[in-house]
Motif scaffolding. Structure first.
Motif, PDB file in Angstrom:
ATOM      1  N   TYR A 153      74.882  75.032  55.775  1.00  0.00           N
ATOM      2  CA  TYR A 153      74.432  75.762  56.708  1.00  0.00           C
ATOM      3  C   TYR A 153      72.890  75.609  56.841  1.00  0.00           C
ATOM      4  N   PRO A 154      72.316  75.525  58.258  1.00  0.00           N
ATOM      5  CA  PRO A 154      72.973  76.015  59.372  1.00  0.00           C
ATOM      6  C   PRO A 154      73.866  74.706  60.078  1.00  0.00           C
ATOM      7  N   PHE A 155      74.090  73.831  59.297  1.00  0.00           N
ATOM      8  CA  PHE A 155      75.182  72.718  59.982  1.00  0.00           C
ATOM      9  C   PHE A 155      74.364  71.900  60.798  1.00  0.00           C
ATOM     10  N   THR A 156      73.066  71.634  60.594  1.00  0.00           N
ATOM     11  CA  THR A 156      72.311  70.705  61.463  1.00  0.00           C
ATOM     12  C   THR A 156      72.326  69.416  61.187  1.00  0.00           C
ATOM     13  N   PRO A 157      72.129  68.469  61.813  1.00  0.00           N
ATOM     14  CA  PRO A 157      71.929  66.870  61.470  1.00  0.00           C
ATOM     15  C   PRO A 157      70.916  66.868  60.384  1.00  0.00           C
ATOM     16  N   GLU A 158      69.903  67.619  60.424  1.00  0.00           N
ATOM     17  CA  GLU A 158      68.564  67.480  59.535  1.00  0.00           C
ATOM     18  C   GLU A 158      69.229  68.059  58.127  1.00  0.00           C
ATOM     19  N   ARG A 159      70.083  68.681  58.172  1.00  0.00           N
ATOM     20  CA  ARG A 159      70.559  69.514  56.853  1.00  0.00           C
ATOM     21  C   ARG A 159      71.307  68.557  55.832  1.00  0.00           C
ATOM     22  N   ILE A 160      72.012  67.781  56.404  1.00  0.00           N
ATOM     23  CA  ILE A 160      72.886  67.099  55.575  1.00  0.00           C
ATOM     24  C   ILE A 160      72.102  66.043  54.885  1.00  0.00           C
ATOM     25  N   PRO A 161      71.502  65.200  55.436  1.00  0.00           N
ATOM     26  CA  PRO A 161      70.519  64.328  54.673  1.00  0.00           C
ATOM     27  C   PRO A 161      69.632  64.812  53.619  1.00  0.00           C
ATOM     28  N   HIS A 162      69.345  65.921  54.051  1.00  0.00           N
ATOM     29  CA  HIS A 162      68.560  66.647  53.012  1.00  0.00           C
ATOM     30  C   HIS A 162      69.234  66.864  51.737  1.00  0.00           C
ATOM     31  N   LEU A 163      70.586  67.430  52.052  1.00  0.00           N
ATOM     32  CA  LEU A 163      71.596  67.754  50.854  1.00  0.00           C
ATOM     33  C   LEU A 163      71.652  66.401  49.855  1.00  0.00           C
ATOM     34  N   LYS A 164      71.934  65.427  50.745  1.00  0.00           N
ATOM     35  CA  LYS A 164      72.211  64.104  49.905  1.00  0.00           C
ATOM     36  C   LYS A 164      71.036  63.498  49.069  1.00  0.00           C
ATOM     37  N   GLU A 165      69.901  63.898  49.925  1.00  0.00           N
ATOM     38  CA  GLU A 165      68.858  63.489  48.716  1.00  0.00           C
ATOM     39  C   GLU A 165      68.454  64.437  47.583  1.00  0.00           C
ATOM     40  N   GLU A 166      68.966  65.487  47.852  1.00  0.00           N
ATOM     41  CA  GLU A 166      68.914  66.396  46.659  1.00  0.00           C
ATOM     42  C   GLU A 166      70.079  66.265  45.704  1.00  0.00           C
ATOM     43  N   GLU A 167      71.230  65.473  46.081  1.00  0.00           N
ATOM     44  CA  GLU A 167      72.240  65.261  45.073  1.00  0.00           C
ATOM     45  C   GLU A 167      71.621  63.857  44.515  1.00  0.00           C
ATOM     46  N   ARG A 169      68.658  63.040  43.991  1.00  0.00           N
ATOM     47  CA  ARG A 169      67.639  63.227  42.840  1.00  0.00           C
ATOM     48  C   ARG A 169      68.135  64.077  41.630  1.00  0.00           C
ATOM     49  N   ALA A 170      69.264  64.983  41.757  1.00  0.00           N
ATOM     50  CA  ALA A 170      70.111  65.444  40.579  1.00  0.00           C
ATOM     51  C   ALA A 170      70.484  64.425  39.782  1.00  0.00           C
ATOM     52  N   LYS A 171      71.273  63.251  40.262  1.00  0.00           N
ATOM     53  CA  LYS A 171      71.607  62.069  39.657  1.00  0.00           C
ATOM     54  C   LYS A 171      70.722  61.730  38.669  1.00  0.00           C
ATOM     55  N   LYS A 172      69.631  61.552  39.125  1.00  0.00           N
ATOM     56  CA  LYS A 172      68.491  60.663  38.529  1.00  0.00           C
ATOM     57  C   LYS A 172      68.091  61.642  37.268  1.00  0.00           C
ATOM     58  N   GLU A 173      68.221  63.034  37.431  1.00  0.00           N
ATOM     59  CA  GLU A 173      67.884  63.871  36.529  1.00  0.00           C
ATOM     60  C   GLU A 173      68.670  64.664  35.742  1.00  0.00           C
ATOM     61  N   GLN A 174      69.984  64.116  35.816  1.00  0.00           N
ATOM     62  CA  GLN A 174      71.081  64.673  35.570  1.00  0.00           C
ATOM     63  C   GLN A 174      71.123  65.178  33.714  1.00  0.00           C
ATOM     64  N   SER A 175      71.505  66.257  33.758  1.00  0.00           N
ATOM     65  CA  SER A 175      71.655  67.134  32.260  1.00  0.00           C
ATOM     66  C   SER A 175      72.836  67.813  32.068  1.00  0.00           C
ATOM     67  N   LEU A 176      73.140  68.017  30.877  1.00  0.00           N
ATOM     68  CA  LEU A 176      74.606  68.750  30.750  1.00  0.00           C
ATOM     69  C   LEU A 176      74.193  70.146  31.754  1.00  0.00           C
ATOM     70  N   LYS A 177      73.199  70.663  31.408  1.00  0.00           N
ATOM     71  CA  LYS A 177      72.921  72.001  32.236  1.00  0.00           C
ATOM     72  C   LYS A 177      73.107  72.013  33.723  1.00  0.00           C
ATOM     73  N   SER A 178      72.637  70.800  34.195  1.00  0.00           N
ATOM     74  CA  SER A 178      72.638  70.544  35.814  1.00  0.00           C
ATOM     75  C   SER A 178      74.041  70.417  36.219  1.00  0.00           C
ATOM     76  N   ILE A 179      74.745  69.723  35.284  1.00  0.00           N
ATOM     77  CA  ILE A 179      76.188  69.533  35.702  1.00  0.00           C
ATOM     78  C   ILE A 179      77.047  70.917  35.592  1.00  0.00           C
ATOM     79  N   LEU A 180      76.929  71.648  34.347  1.00  0.00           N
ATOM     80  CA  LEU A 180      78.103  72.648  33.990  1.00  0.00           C
ATOM     81  C   LEU A 180      77.279  73.950  34.220  1.00  0.00           C
ATOM     82  N   SER A 181      75.951  74.148  34.509  1.00  0.00           N
ATOM     83  CA  SER A 181      75.527  75.511  34.770  1.00  0.00           C
ATOM     84  C   SER A 181      75.305  75.545  36.456  1.00  0.00           C
TER      85      SER A 181
END
Length: 579
Positions: A153-167, A169-181
């Motif tokens: 949400y709000p399902f805009t063209p700008e929102r999806i690339p932002h979510l992909k960037e967050e993912e 970043r999360a992969k680079k900083e992956q930890s057990l807590k980031s995966i399971l919590s």
């Protein structure tokens, strides 16, 4: 990962009142029959939901959309409008009563048809997202909801690339807590209802087990995983498994989890969908291994566990290199006896139930035929396979086929096997599981060639038979290469384009194809096709270049109609399309 589809056609801003109303109607309806003015949607993000009760993919998607809709209800600026593809009032009403949003009245067929034409709806479910100004921001809202849920949400063209960037970043900083919590939840659950803090798993090797109760592959693999888990626990290994359930019904989750001695994410946990996307799940079962540092150690060890059991632990690259050497040695030492004899099972059977000793088959060219009566492609392939078998057998008596069944019951096995001229493993024989693992059989029908010395010659024999028939025998690499060279030489003499009476709309272009279904004889093809890309129409060269084919022959090769959920539609995977 979602592919963002954006409608840039003239960048049109739709007036919602004009778009959704008719000459004598300025309202939408709720499932209780109440009317809501269309004007109340102006300034909101609106999803136009094209769906139908008869459509399996729609019924699977609707609960997901309901969950997202209810989570966004507090925003007050998101609405969904159901545009039905049902054929009668009763179907519409029974489906709509499960939806908390609005709908076009079922009686307004003209507006429903106009909207389907306007938004080029060729398949359902389809969710077209209009932004607050009435512009189409995303056409493939179904994929966005599946991949990101409420986070999209709000399902805009700008929102999806932002979510992909967050993912990323999360992969680079992956930890057990980031995966399971997730959010305020920092615990997992055991099957007795206890909450286990995620922190208790720190420093362990973790297997994330993606599974669903109704999947036959998961049922079989869970048994194998239980054996491995218990063995590793007995040895005191620092290993834990966490179930990521893909079940839609809580009862299915409970029934599955109560037999598992490990931990799980809570049912329908919001993190489950995120992990499915994060680890790029293609199909269950899948077991992702996280190392003691919380980083991904292996993306999927299902195949390794099926083949090597607890010996695959600790799933490190060094361990896998060691297992690869062991596997290579096994293949080099393989004999027919080593793959077909197990304990007291040293025989195969014929149709009359008599036993043939495996030792009697040593020195022959053997085909292992993995198939089942319930499988339509298996039934379609069988007549051609029998014809090829008889042709080869007439030339070489040192040739045999062994049927390895994946049927669900003895009666189905007997019925299917009764039409085969070769041998088989008995129904329910435990050797089947070993052979499936050894030859990495992922789908049926499949045919594996074993040479006179007992070693594997070719694991892609079905494709070779479909492409070359009996000429593919003995299926060796050298022989197959010669066949391909012959076909290439023949192709030099074929015209680049042809017109054919079966497809008068466009010319067919000679095209390399890895695999396709011929729209002439309805058999599979490989290598070359006369193709119309625009219509996805294929013809074997032999069919395309044949001057005429009698109507009787066409009828003999007529393809079975696929099961249709509704007249004029075909359901395939996650979408139902017009035939």
């Amino acid at each position: 990962m979602a592919n963002l589809i954006i409608n840039n056609e003239e960048n049109v801003s739709h007036d919602l009142v004009s778009l959704l109303s008719s000459e004598d109607r300025d309202f939408l309806v709720q499932n209780k029959g109440d009317q809501v003015k269309i004007s109340s949607l102006v300034g909101k993000v609106v999803g136009l939901y094209f769906s139908g009760s008869w459509c399996g993919p729609c019924r699977r998607f609707t609960p997901k959309l309901v969950q997202v809709y209810e989570e966004l209800s507090s925003h007050g600026d998101f609405e969904v409008v159901f545009i039905s593809s049902d054929g009668d009032d009763e179907s519409f009403n029974s489906y709509f009563e499960k939806m908390p949003w609005l709908a076009l009245p079922f009686s307004d067929l003209e507006t429903r048809k106009r909207l389907k034409d306007l938004f080029k709806v060729r398949g359902i479910p389809r969710l077209v997202i209009l932004d607050k100004t009435g512009k189409v921001s995303i056409e493939d809202g179904v994929r966005i909801i599946y991949d990101y849920g409420v986070d999209g949400y709000p399902f805009t063209p700008e929102r999806i690339p932002h979510l992909k960037e967050e993912e990323e970043r999360a992969k680079k900083e992956q930890s057990l807590k980031s995966i399971l919590s997730h959010g305020s939840r920092d615990f997992l659950i055991s099957n007795d209802g206890n909450k286990i803090p995620v922190s208790e798993l720190e420093g362990k090797t973790i297997g994330l087990y993606f599974s669903v109760k109704s999947h036959r592959g998961c049922l079989g693999f869970t048994k194998r995983l239980l054996e491995v888990y218990k063995k590793l626990r007995e040895k005191g290994e620092n290993f834990e498994i966490v179930l990521v359930s893909l079940d839609d019904e809580e009862q299915d989750f409970k029934e599955t989890f109560e037999a598992m001695p490990w931990l799980a994410l809570p049912f329908k946990d919001k993190n489950s969908d995120k992990l499915v996307r994060y680890f790029e799940l293609k199909a269950p079962p899948m077991l992702v291994v996280l190392g003691p540092d919380g980083k991904t150690l292996q993306p999927n060890v299902v195949e390794s566990i099926e083949e090597h059991g607890h010996e695959a632990y600790p799933f490190t690259p060094e361990k896998f290199a060691e297992l690869a050497e062991i596997e290579k040695a096994k293949l080099e030492a393989q004999t027919l006896e080593s793959i077909l004899i197990s304990a007291d099972k040293d025989f195969v059977i014929s149709k009359d139930g008599s036993k043939a000793a495996v030792s009697e088959l040593v020195g022959k060219n053997i085909l292992l035929y993995f198939s089942a009566h319930w499988c339509p492609p298996c039934r379609a392939f069988l007549p051609k396979f029998i014809s090829v078998y008889e042709e080869i057998k007439a030339k070489d008596d040192a040739f045999e086929v062994i049927f390895i069944s994946s049927d669900h019951d003895q009666a189905s096995f007997d019925d299917f096997f009764s039409g085969m001229p070769w041998l088989a493993l008995p129904f329910g024989d435990e050797r089947k599981a070993f052979l499936l693992r050894r030859f990495k059989i992922k789908g049926i029908p499949a045919v594996v060639a074993i040479g006179p010395n007992g070693r594997t010659v070719n694991t892609q024999v079905r494709q070779l038979i479909q492409a070359h028939g009996a000429d593919a025998y003995p299926f060796t690499e050298e022989h197959v290469k010669q066949l391909e060279e012959q076909v290439e030489e023949m192709a030099k003499g074929w015209p680049e384009k042809v017109k054919h009476e079966l497809h008068l709309e466009h010319e067919l272009v000679l095209t390399r194809r890895t695999g396709y279904g011929c729209d002439g004889c309805q058999e599979m093809g490989h290598g070359w096709s006369y193709l119309c890309k625009q219509c996805n129409f294929d013809l074997h060269p032999k069919c395309a270049l044949k001057k005429e084919e009698s109507k009787a022959d066409e009828q003999n090769h007529a393809k079975e109609e696929p099961n249709k959920a509704k007249e004029g539609y075909v359901c395939d995977g996650d979408v139902c399309r017009k035939a």
